[in-house]
Structures are given as C-alpha cells and as structure tokens.
Design an enzyme around this catalytic site. Structure first.
Site, PDB file in Angstrom:
ATOM      1  N   SER A 194       0.818  -1.203   0.000  1.00 23.77           N
ATOM      2  CA  SER A 194       0.000   0.000   0.000  1.00 23.77           C
ATOM      3  C   SER A 194       0.861   1.266   0.000  1.00 23.77           C
ATOM      4  O   SER A 194       1.558   1.551  -0.960  1.00 23.77           O
ATOM      5  CB  SER A 194      -0.944  -0.060   1.205  1.00 23.77           C
ATOM      6  OG  SER A 194      -1.945   0.909   1.128  1.00 23.77           O
TER       7      SER A 194
ATOM      8  N   ASP B 215      10.385   5.594  -9.908  1.00 22.29           N
ATOM      9  CA  ASP B 215      10.025   6.271 -11.156  1.00 22.29           C
ATOM     10  C   ASP B 215      10.795   7.574 -11.338  1.00 22.29           C
ATOM     11  O   ASP B 215      11.134   7.953 -12.464  1.00 22.29           O
ATOM     12  CB  ASP B 215       8.526   6.555 -11.186  1.00 22.29           C
ATOM     13  CG  ASP B 215       7.713   5.324 -11.557  1.00 22.29           C
ATOM     14  OD1 ASP B 215       8.307   4.245 -11.724  1.00 22.29           O
ATOM     15  OD2 ASP B 215       6.473   5.440 -11.682  1.00 22.29           O
TER      16      ASP B 215
ATOM     17  N   LYS C 158      -0.697  -4.145  -3.129  1.00 16.53           N
ATOM     18  CA  LYS C 158      -2.003  -3.566  -2.777  1.00 16.53           C
ATOM     19  C   LYS C 158      -2.058  -2.136  -3.307  1.00 16.53           C
ATOM     20  O   LYS C 158      -1.461  -1.229  -2.737  1.00 16.53           O
ATOM     21  CB  LYS C 158      -2.226  -3.569  -1.268  1.00 16.53           C
ATOM     22  CG  LYS C 158      -3.584  -2.974  -0.884  1.00 16.53           C
ATOM     23  CD  LYS C 158      -3.758  -2.896   0.620  1.00 16.53           C
ATOM     24  CE  LYS C 158      -5.104  -2.267   0.968  1.00 16.53           C
ATOM     25  NZ  LYS C 158      -5.187  -0.848   0.598  1.00 16.53           N
TER      26      LYS C 158
END
Length: 440
Positions: free
Chosen positions: A300, A311, A325
């Site tokens: 999560s 990224d 998740k």
C-alpha cells in the site's frame, strides 16, 4: 415481509486517519452522488425480502432482524474485495482505537491470499514480531477457531483483546511440513512509525514501519538527528514489512527526498477520488544517495513511496517484490457506531503503473538470508580476541549489536555496500573531473 425497522441509513463519508490507505478528502454523501441511471432492481429486492422472511420463519434458531441485516451487509461487502467490509459497533471502535496508535493485540497485519488468512507483516517491537511470526505465514486457527471462511474483520476481532491475555495461533509456514502453534500474550500496541541510526560513519538507516498521520514529520526529524552526527554520504530507507497506512503520510515521506515531480495519483468513479500529489520544492534530503529496501510485506503506502522514488530515479530499490495492494479505502460512518470500509479508488505511480496485484519490482533483487563464511574463519583466534590485548589506533568494538545485525540481515548489508560503492564512484568521478580540469 421486509422489516421496516431494518437499520438502513444514508451513507455519509468522512475521512479518518486510519492505518490503511485513505484519501485525504471526504467523499460526497451518498445522497449527493449522481444516480447510476438504472431503476432499482425490484425483482432482486423481492427475492432478498423472500429469503429474509424464510430465514426468519424457518431457520432452526430464532434470528433478530438487526443480526440478519448486518450479515447481509457483510455479505455484500465481502464479495467485492478483501479490503471492503462492514464495521459493527465493536469493529468500528477497534478501528478508532487503532487510529490513535494504541490498542490491545498481538501486532500483526493480516490479509487474504487464495482464501487463506495470511500474515502481511508483523509490526516492529510487538508480541507477534518477538514470537517470530513472519510475512506470508498462513494462520490456520485462532485459539480453537478455524480461520477457513472467516472474514478479515472477524479474525482481527478474535486477535485483539485485553492486554495480558494469551492467544494461540496455529500457523503454516512455507517450506515446513507441519503446522506450528505459537502462544502470544497480548499487549498494548503502541506503534512508533520511524526509527533511525548510523550503520557506519556517514551512512544512515531510516526504518519506517507503517504510515501514520505524523510519519512525514517524524522522517524529517530523524534525518535531522542523523545529520547531527555528521554529513550523510548515503541512506538506507527500510520499508520492509511495512503494511502501509495514510496516503498523505506516504506523500510526505516521498516528498522528503524529492524536489519536484509527481508522487502518486488516484482514480475512482467519484470525482473526489481523482487526485494528484506532487513533491514540494522544500525538501529535507534532496541529494543524499538512497537505497530503498522492500519485500513481500511492503504494501500500500509503502509501495507508493518505493514506486515514486523508483520512477523519479531518486534511489535504488533493493530486495524482493512487494505485496501489490494498489487500492484506496474510505471509512463511511453509518450513524454514530457503525461504518463501511469501502474501496473507492486505485492509485498509480508517477509513470502510470498500477501496483494492484502486481507489486513493485526491485531494481536489484536480493533475497533475505544470513551470510555464512565457508572456511569458518570466524572460529580462528585473532589478536583482537585475546583478553587484555593492546588497543590499536582507532580500534572499535567489532561485536556491536549493529555489526551482528548487519551479518544477520543480508539485504541491509548489501544496501550499505551499494551505498559505499556509489559513494566511491562519485568521489572518483569528481576526482577525474578535477584532474581533467587541471590538465586543461
């Protein structure tokens, strides 16, 4: 007949800072949401009313209307996804206790995998972690109650209880041939989400065990504490076995290392579910070389941080694939003492990756293990092992708790080695630049 006194109420959505991934703005009340354009399914409602009536009239034991309605709501939500559920008064109270960071329990996050109750992660410094429970352990029984077919909320209710009382968990661990029973004494669980220490001079370690409301502030404070020891040459951000938490806290932690750019965005059916979060220019540690540790217990909000830093090419993600998740839950009170926990959105990393059921792939795959020396050199006696030996210049205690932990935690040791290598490469690159400038 369908009971007119059934506890059906309008839904009013309110944000609570709960230990699950939540959106930071309230949703609209259900009465404000645009209708789907379809008429009520009259035939299905009639069928439901008939089932309700037949249970009332013919079931072997008498069941009151409120119990049947609560069971119906549980059924509706449990079939949606593993994270949506109906919270009765006890469950809602337990949830509110956990938002305050203090409750009686054993200290584990659980989820469902292939229909089995599974440990997502034991929380640091709790009875569960001290008892040796691990991520991916399957819980077969809670005391004498089998967990097959049990909802997550029922499992949580059984595991929580008064401090000092004992609970027995029967678990099955991958690679073992038979279940084992673990006896754990419940304690007041107070979760401290951030810890820091130096792994070596100039190399810091930042452990985030879960994402609470103030975790972002605590990370900034921890970085300042590490800097008080001297300039930082590198930092390990440990998100292993971090079950997630509040969305805004994840944004704040990523923002501590990013000067600009998107951190995460969410998409759902309601207009308020579509949100974007970006880093601010004021950043606590924009230039410190960074290694982010993840594993199968990183879920999560932990995946949001790892995905954003990956990224944005801000650091090297190391370890094993994360839990996967990628959904957001809202808490929607039903009156004063009941609520829904409902999945309302998915989140995406800056590059548009959905992590739901996929997880974060590390840049460097390193499995957990212990480094063993093949030639048993650790058994040899050295000068430093002799009692009363003359101290060397700058001699340090080689048997410190930290060095023991680095030997036991192979992933952490490899993260430190990588940071040192990056620092050496950076110094050599700078030296080559200076030499080239001098030649010119």
């Amino acid at each position: 007949m369908f009971p007119t006194n059934a506890p059906l109420r309008h839904l009013k959505a309110v944000l609570l800072p709960v230990a699950l991934l939540t959106l930071p703005l309230p949703l609209q009340a259900a009465s404000d949401v645009e209708p789907a354009g379809d008429d009520l399914p009259v035939a299905e409602i009639q069928a439901f009313a008939e089932v309700f009536e037949r249970i009332k009239r013919a079931y072997v034991e008498e069941v009151d209307d409120a119990t049947l309605m609560r069971n119906a709501m549980r059924g509706m939500l449990s079939e949606l996804d593993p994270h949506s559920t109906y919270l009765d008064a006890d469950a809602y109270r337990s949830l509110q206790e956990s938002t305050q960071g203090e409750f009686g329990g054993v200290g584990i996050e659980v989820g469902k995998r292939d229909g089995q109750l599974t440990v997502i992660t034991p929380i640091d410094d709790t009875p569960a972690s001290r008892a040796g429970l691990q991520a991916q352990d399957i819980i077969l029984r809670i005391d004498d109650t089998p967990t097959e077919g049990m909802s997550l909320q029922e499992a949580v209710d059984l595991m929580r209880g008064d401090p000092g009382t004992e609970i027995r968990l029967t678990i099955m661990r991958e690679g073992e041939n038979a279940p084992r029973e673990v006896a754990i004494e419940r304690e007041i669980i107070r979760t401290e989400s951030v810890k820091q220490e130096l792994l070596a001079p100039g190399y810091g370690y930042l452990r985030v065990s879960q994402f609470q409301t103030r975790t972002g502030e605590q990370v900034v404070d921890a970085l300042e504490t590490l800097r008080d020891e001297g300039p930082l040459k590198g930092l390990v951000l440990d998100l292993r076995n971090n079950p997630g938490g509040v969305l805004q806290a994840a944004v704040d932690v990523a923002d501590a290392f990013l000067e600009r750019g998107l951190v995460v965005y969410t998409e759902g059916r309601l207009p308020d579910s579509a949100m974007r979060f970006s880093a601010r220019r004021d950043t606590a540690a924009p230039d410190v070389p960074l290694v982010i540790l993840i594993n199968g217990g990183s879920a999560s909000a932990a995946e949001i941080v790892a995905g954003a830093l990956q990224d944005q090419r801000r650091g090297v993600v190391m370890g094993t694939e994360s839990f996967g998740k990628g959904s957001v839950q809202q808490i929607m009170p039903l009156g004063e003492d009941e609520a829904l926990k409902l999945t309302t959105a998915r989140y995406f990393t800056p590059s548009g990756r959905s992590i739901q059921a996929l997880g974060i792939e590390p840049d460097v795959q390193v499995v957990r293990g212990r480094l063993e020396v093949a030639d048993n050199t650790s058994l040899r006696v050295r000068e430093a092992d002799l009692e009363g030996h003359l101290a060397g210049n700058g001699e340090k205690d080689a048997r410190s708790e930290l060095s023991e932990r680095l030997r036991d935690d192979y992933q952490l040791g490899e993260a430190l080695n990588l940071l040192k290598a990056l620092n050496v490469l950076g110094e050599r690159g700078a030296a080559a630049t200076v030499e080239s400038s001098d030649d010119g």
